[in-house]
Design an enzyme around this catalytic site. Structure first.
Site, PDB file in Angstrom:
ATOM      1  N   ARG A 114      12.214  79.332  45.132  1.00 52.05           N
ATOM      2  CA  ARG A 114      13.051  80.274  44.389  1.00 52.05           C
ATOM      3  C   ARG A 114      14.032  79.441  43.576  1.00 52.05           C
ATOM      4  O   ARG A 114      14.014  78.209  43.661  1.00 52.05           O
ATOM      5  CB  ARG A 114      13.724  81.314  45.304  1.00 52.05           C
ATOM      6  CG  ARG A 114      13.948  80.952  46.713  1.00 52.05           C
ATOM      7  CD  ARG A 114      14.934  79.851  46.939  1.00 52.05           C
ATOM      8  NE  ARG A 114      16.190  80.149  46.256  1.00 52.05           N
ATOM      9  CZ  ARG A 114      17.056  79.290  45.830  1.00 52.05           C
ATOM     10  NH1 ARG A 114      16.859  77.988  45.994  1.00 52.05           N
ATOM     11  NH2 ARG A 114      18.154  79.639  45.218  1.00 52.05           N
ATOM     12  N   GLY A 115      14.872  80.128  42.792  1.00 56.30           N
ATOM     13  CA  GLY A 115      15.733  79.405  41.861  1.00 56.30           C
ATOM     14  C   GLY A 115      14.991  79.278  40.537  1.00 56.30           C
ATOM     15  O   GLY A 115      13.819  78.892  40.509  1.00 56.30           O
ATOM     16  N   ALA A 116      15.699  79.603  39.450  1.00 60.85           N
ATOM     17  CA  ALA A 116      15.021  79.734  38.149  1.00 60.85           C
ATOM     18  C   ALA A 116      14.184  78.514  37.753  1.00 60.85           C
ATOM     19  O   ALA A 116      12.994  78.648  37.425  1.00 60.85           O
ATOM     20  CB  ALA A 116      16.053  80.087  37.080  1.00 60.85           C
TER      21      ALA A 116
ATOM     22  N   ARG B  80       8.040  87.490  39.381  1.00 59.92           N
ATOM     23  CA  ARG B  80       9.450  87.884  39.541  1.00 59.92           C
ATOM     24  C   ARG B  80      10.011  88.109  38.138  1.00 59.92           C
ATOM     25  O   ARG B  80       9.738  87.323  37.236  1.00 59.92           O
ATOM     26  CB  ARG B  80      10.277  86.804  40.268  1.00 59.92           C
ATOM     27  CG  ARG B  80      10.007  86.742  41.773  1.00 59.92           C
ATOM     28  CD  ARG B  80      10.995  85.839  42.489  1.00 59.92           C
ATOM     29  NE  ARG B  80      12.301  86.465  42.662  1.00 59.92           N
ATOM     30  CZ  ARG B  80      13.363  85.827  43.161  1.00 59.92           C
ATOM     31  NH1 ARG B  80      13.272  84.539  43.499  1.00 59.92           N
ATOM     32  NH2 ARG B  80      14.510  86.442  43.312  1.00 59.92           N
TER      33      ARG B  80
ATOM     34  N   GLN C  20      21.032  82.547  50.682  1.00 57.74           N
ATOM     35  CA  GLN C  20      20.718  81.245  50.071  1.00 57.74           C
ATOM     36  C   GLN C  20      21.897  80.277  50.209  1.00 57.74           C
ATOM     37  O   GLN C  20      21.711  79.063  50.186  1.00 57.74           O
ATOM     38  CB  GLN C  20      20.380  81.417  48.579  1.00 57.74           C
ATOM     39  CG  GLN C  20      19.045  82.077  48.305  1.00 57.74           C
ATOM     40  CD  GLN C  20      19.183  83.562  48.108  1.00 57.74           C
ATOM     41  OE1 GLN C  20      20.083  84.192  48.667  1.00 57.74           O
ATOM     42  NE2 GLN C  20      18.314  84.147  47.314  1.00 57.74           N
TER      43      GLN C  20
ATOM     44  N   ASP D  64      19.977  82.718  36.165  1.00 54.36           N
ATOM     45  CA  ASP D  64      18.530  82.937  36.019  1.00 54.36           C
ATOM     46  C   ASP D  64      18.146  83.230  34.587  1.00 54.36           C
ATOM     47  O   ASP D  64      16.989  83.065  34.187  1.00 54.36           O
ATOM     48  CB  ASP D  64      18.081  84.095  36.911  1.00 54.36           C
ATOM     49  CG  ASP D  64      18.096  83.649  38.351  1.00 54.36           C
ATOM     50  OD1 ASP D  64      19.189  83.622  38.946  1.00 54.36           O
ATOM     51  OD2 ASP D  64      17.022  83.276  38.864  1.00 54.36           O
TER      52      ASP D  64
ATOM     53  N   ASN E 237      22.806  86.316  37.273  1.00 61.10           N
ATOM     54  CA  ASN E 237      22.708  85.414  38.436  1.00 61.10           C
ATOM     55  C   ASN E 237      22.700  86.277  39.692  1.00 61.10           C
ATOM     56  O   ASN E 237      22.786  87.517  39.620  1.00 61.10           O
ATOM     57  CB  ASN E 237      23.870  84.415  38.446  1.00 61.10           C
ATOM     58  CG  ASN E 237      23.635  83.274  39.417  1.00 61.10           C
ATOM     59  OD1 ASN E 237      22.547  82.685  39.429  1.00 61.10           O
ATOM     60  ND2 ASN E 237      24.603  82.952  40.260  1.00 61.10           N
ATOM     61  N   LYS E 238      22.584  85.634  40.822  1.00 60.51           N
ATOM     62  CA  LYS E 238      22.474  86.308  42.111  1.00 60.51           C
ATOM     63  C   LYS E 238      23.525  87.397  42.277  1.00 60.51           C
ATOM     64  O   LYS E 238      24.677  87.215  41.880  1.00 60.51           O
ATOM     65  CB  LYS E 238      22.596  85.255  43.216  1.00 60.51           C
ATOM     66  CG  LYS E 238      22.435  85.750  44.636  1.00 60.51           C
ATOM     67  CD  LYS E 238      21.161  86.518  44.845  1.00 60.51           C
ATOM     68  CE  LYS E 238      19.911  85.775  44.447  1.00 60.51           C
ATOM     69  NZ  LYS E 238      18.695  86.628  44.420  1.00 60.51           N
TER      70      LYS E 238
HETATM   71  O1  MRU Z   1      16.679  84.934  44.240  1.00 63.56           O
HETATM   72  P1  MRU Z   1      16.845  83.468  43.985  1.00 63.56           P
HETATM   73  O2  MRU Z   1      17.138  82.671  45.226  1.00 63.56           O
HETATM   74  O3  MRU Z   1      15.690  82.914  43.182  1.00 63.56           O
HETATM   75  O4  MRU Z   1      18.132  83.381  43.070  1.00 63.56           O
HETATM   76  C1  MRU Z   1      18.581  82.119  42.631  1.00 63.56           C
HETATM   77  C2  MRU Z   1      19.819  82.177  41.839  1.00 63.56           C
HETATM   78  O5  MRU Z   1      20.384  83.220  41.592  1.00 63.56           O
HETATM   79  C3  MRU Z   1      20.302  80.865  41.278  1.00 63.56           C
HETATM   80  O6  MRU Z   1      21.693  80.864  41.164  1.00 63.56           O
HETATM   81  C4  MRU Z   1      19.705  80.670  39.885  1.00 63.56           C
HETATM   82  O7  MRU Z   1      18.306  80.777  39.945  1.00 63.56           O
HETATM   83  C5  MRU Z   1      20.063  79.373  39.312  1.00 63.56           C
HETATM   84  S1  MRU Z   1      19.134  78.072  40.049  1.00 63.56           S
HETATM   85  C6  MRU Z   1      19.498  76.608  39.372  1.00 63.56           C
END
Ligand code: MRU
Length: 373
Positions: free
Chosen positions: A54-56, A94, A206, A247, A257-258
């Site tokens: 996960r993470g962009a 996603r 996370q 993201d 973002n999250k």
């Molecule tokens: O749902 P996730 O864990 O994929 O969400 C991740 C985030 O929101 C991060 O802050 C974002 O992807 C930036 S990662 C460098």
């Protein structure tokens, strides 16, 4: 970024086995460090959807490696069409992180004029380049973000710089170093006293599971807090700076973002705490302007909210905390409007979170996203 003192990446081709891509199963951290094999593009989709990765930026890299696996497994006569079909399916894995479609578009562009018998080589080279470039991008963010931490440290000599972060925009969300964490790692390595407030980041934690693990492995002082504590800390002068990831960022500087990022930005604005967003240019969506109207927000399974996951006696457990008849919604991301963002830290510099700021920073420069304002 190290684990047990060794440098690591979050995705790689298995040594001696070019038919297998390997990842860390992030669902098991911090309790267990399990490596998983991806052998088909469907394995890649599963890894993205179920958040093994996960993470962009890492989602984008996994998409690229999944296309490589699609090409590798296809018969020579229908490689192009198999990869194109896989691209459609991977692209739907996603919705919020723009890096997913960015990586797919980049890989497809690379094979468009490629002979069938050369496609696998090109797919592999492209996935490797995306990963190598991502590490350099994170380093660039680290270098530029470090200047912000240095300025704050200079204003309070001998004291600790307290940084709040949300979710995991760390090495685990990228190929290495992270986005929000790269300036922190750089500052720590330079001997600047930093301390990180880590939001636990419900529902998937996370922060507590991934960011806390990363910081601990790298010896960076940190403290875990519940998601609702940030405002209180800011009111009491206990936060010098917020740095979060994103993201998707619009060309006007609105940031997805999250979930919960927006509330931190509101609290930061109310308390005059600088609120920075660290982002690779691959996360900028130059095609959209208004984050609230135009960024799709992923809604995930409600069991992520109803259940708390954790480890007990070496086993992963899920515990229900909610009356069974209670309706639940699980919004995974929110939008922080550009007006609440102090600045955007990119690999080529820092700019205002405005259309003019982004346009001026990227104007005439080669952006890894391949798209210019
Ligand atoms: O749902 P996730 O864990 O994929 O969400 C991740 C985030 O929101 C991060 O802050 C974002 O992807 C930036 S990662 C460098």
């Amino acid at each position: 970024m190290k684990r047990k003192g060794e440098d690591f990446r979050t995705i790689w081709l298995k040594p001696g086995d070019p038919g297998t891509v390997q990842i860390i199963d992030q669902r098991k951290l911090p309790h267990d460090f399990q490596i998983r094999d991806l052998q088909s593009y469907q394995d890649g989709i599963h890894a993205i959807q179920e958040m093994l990765v996960r993470g962009a930026p890492l989602i984008g890299a996994t998409a690229a490696w999944s296309l490589y696996l699609a090409g590798l497994r296809a018969s020579a006569s229908n490689r192009q069409s198999t990869v194109l079909q896989a691209a459609i399916e991977i692209g739907a894995a996603r919705p919020t992180a723009v890096n997913l479609q960015w990586a797919i578009d980049r890989v497809l562009a690379a094979i468009v004029d490629t002979d069938d018998d050369d496609i696998v080589r090109v797919l592999r080279a492209e996935a490797e380049s995306i990963c190598n470039e991502d590490i350099e991008i994170s380093r660039g963010i680290g270098r530029h973000g470090l200047t912000i931490i240095e300025e704050i440290a200079a204003r309070k000599p001998g004291e600790t710089v307290n940084i709040l972060t949300h979710c995991n925009a760390g090495a685990l969300a990228t190929i290495n170093w992270g986005t929000a964490t790269a300036p922190i790692y750089f500052a720590h390595q330079k001997g600047i006293k930093v301390h990180v407030w880590v939001d636990e980041t419900r529902p998937r934690n996370q922060g507590s599971q991934l960011t806390a693990w990363e910081l601990a492995e790298n010896g960076v002082p940190h403290t875990l807090i519940v998601d609702n504590a940030g405002g209180h800390l800011m009111q009491h002068g206990m936060v010098d700076l917020c740095i979060v990831g994103t993201d998707r960022t619009t060309r006007s500087g609105d940031v997805a973002n999250k979930i919960g990022t927006y509330l931190k930005a509101l609290a930061a604005a109310d308390n005059n705490v600088p609120f920075y967003v660290a982002l690779p240019s691959t996360t900028i969506d130059w095609s959209i302007d208004d984050g609230l109207a135009e960024i799709p927000i992923e809604e995930r399974d409600t069991t992520e909210v109803s259940h708390i996951y954790g480890e007990s006696d070496g086993k992963m457990l899920a515990v229900n905390t909610v009356p069974t008849q209670t309706p639940i919604r699980n919004f995974a991301f929110d939008i922080t409007p550009a007006r609440l963002v102090t600045g955007l830290i990119t690999e080529i510099g820092i700019c205002a979170a405005t259309k003019d700021g982004l346009a001026a920073l990227f104007s005439g420069k080669e952006s890894p996203s391949g798209k210019q304002p």
